[in-house]
Design a protein around this motif. Sequence first.
Motif, PDB file in Angstrom:
ATOM      1  N   GLU A 134       0.822  -1.218   0.000  1.00 38.03           N
ATOM      2  CA  GLU A 134       0.000   0.000   0.000  1.00 38.03           C
ATOM      3  C   GLU A 134       0.852   1.262   0.000  1.00 38.03           C
ATOM      4  N   ASN A 135       2.012   1.210   0.665  1.00 35.52           N
ATOM      5  CA  ASN A 135       2.912   2.376   0.731  1.00 35.52           C
ATOM      6  C   ASN A 135       3.903   2.404  -0.422  1.00 35.52           C
ATOM      7  N   ASN A 136       3.639   1.616  -1.457  1.00 35.56           N
ATOM      8  CA  ASN A 136       4.524   1.552  -2.619  1.00 35.56           C
ATOM      9  C   ASN A 136       5.958   1.229  -2.226  1.00 35.56           C
ATOM     10  N   PHE A 137       6.102   0.377  -1.215  1.00 32.10           N
ATOM     11  CA  PHE A 137       7.402  -0.134  -0.785  1.00 32.10           C
ATOM     12  C   PHE A 137       8.329   0.967  -0.278  1.00 32.10           C
ATOM     13  N   LYS A 138       7.766   2.042   0.244  1.00 39.71           N
ATOM     14  CA  LYS A 138       8.551   3.170   0.768  1.00 39.71           C
ATOM     15  C   LYS A 138       8.548   3.150   2.296  1.00 39.71           C
ATOM     16  N   GLN A 139       9.607   3.708   2.870  1.00 43.77           N
ATOM     17  CA  GLN A 139       9.713   3.804   4.320  1.00 43.77           C
ATOM     18  C   GLN A 139       8.694   4.816   4.847  1.00 43.77           C
ATOM     19  N   PRO A 140       7.976   4.459   5.914  1.00 43.70           N
ATOM     20  CA  PRO A 140       6.993   5.378   6.497  1.00 43.70           C
ATOM     21  C   PRO A 140       7.679   6.376   7.439  1.00 43.70           C
ATOM     22  N   ILE A 141       6.882   7.231   8.063  1.00 38.49           N
ATOM     23  CA  ILE A 141       7.432   8.087   9.113  1.00 38.49           C
ATOM     24  C   ILE A 141       7.865   7.188  10.276  1.00 38.49           C
ATOM     25  N   ARG A 142       8.770   7.670  11.110  1.00 37.00           N
ATOM     26  CA  ARG A 142       9.352   6.847  12.192  1.00 37.00           C
ATOM     27  C   ARG A 142       8.268   6.260  13.117  1.00 37.00           C
ATOM     28  N   ALA A 143       7.224   7.003  13.401  1.00 36.63           N
ATOM     29  CA  ALA A 143       6.185   6.532  14.312  1.00 36.63           C
ATOM     30  C   ALA A 143       5.460   5.284  13.783  1.00 36.63           C
ATOM     31  N   LYS A 144       5.525   5.028  12.481  1.00 36.68           N
ATOM     32  CA  LYS A 144       4.850   3.871  11.888  1.00 36.68           C
ATOM     33  C   LYS A 144       5.829   2.798  11.404  1.00 36.68           C
ATOM     34  N   PHE A 145       7.090   2.924  11.806  1.00 37.63           N
ATOM     35  CA  PHE A 145       8.152   2.028  11.344  1.00 37.63           C
ATOM     36  C   PHE A 145       8.036   0.626  11.939  1.00 37.63           C
ATOM     37  N   ILE A 146       7.623   0.511  13.189  1.00 35.28           N
ATOM     38  CA  ILE A 146       7.510  -0.797  13.839  1.00 35.28           C
ATOM     39  C   ILE A 146       6.117  -1.364  13.562  1.00 35.28           C
ATOM     40  N   LEU A 147       6.088  -2.555  12.994  1.00 37.98           N
ATOM     41  CA  LEU A 147       4.812  -3.226  12.721  1.00 37.98           C
ATOM     42  C   LEU A 147       4.486  -4.163  13.875  1.00 37.98           C
ATOM     43  N   GLN A 148       3.280  -4.075  14.369  1.00 39.93           N
ATOM     44  CA  GLN A 148       2.827  -4.907  15.485  1.00 39.93           C
ATOM     45  C   GLN A 148       1.831  -5.949  14.987  1.00 39.93           C
ATOM     46  N   PRO A 149       1.810  -7.121  15.634  1.00 44.69           N
ATOM     47  CA  PRO A 149       0.809  -8.135  15.229  1.00 44.69           C
ATOM     48  C   PRO A 149      -0.586  -7.737  15.673  1.00 44.69           C
TER      49      PRO A 149
END
Length: 149
Positions: A134-149
């Motif tokens: 969905e993000n076109n394989f780009k790095q998000p802002i730091r606050a959304k960098f860690i993905l949680q289950p």
Amino acid sequence: MNKQNYNLLLADDDEDDCAFFKEALDELALPVSLVTVNDGVQLMDYLETNFSGNLPDILFLDLNMPRKNGHECLAEIKDKEELKNLPIIIFSTSLDTDIVDLMYEKGATYYIRKPGEFSKLKKVIGNALAITSENNFKQPIRAKFILQP
């Protein structure tokens, strides 16, 4: 996801983690194929062999591997013109804030702490594939960098 089939590469020296990852993908029934390598030297050899149009769509990278660790691999990948745009999801048991910050600064796309429960592993892998696409394989802002289950 807007592609027929995703080619994933998992770099992890832990055989159990690799088996759980593959099993989670199988149960998610997503259109993916998975290649695994067991250390950083194998990873870099694989990527260099596949420079010409056969790179994975996403690399899941463990940080603690023998011969060459994930930190070294990330730095090498980001330094190579042919590889620098490869989406890399750090897949590690550690959630040390300093390491997470360093991986973000070095250009990793996302960071996942390996969950201990299989159901959470399935969920976080599915989320990672969906959100990365969905993000076109780009790095998000730091606050959304860690993905949680």
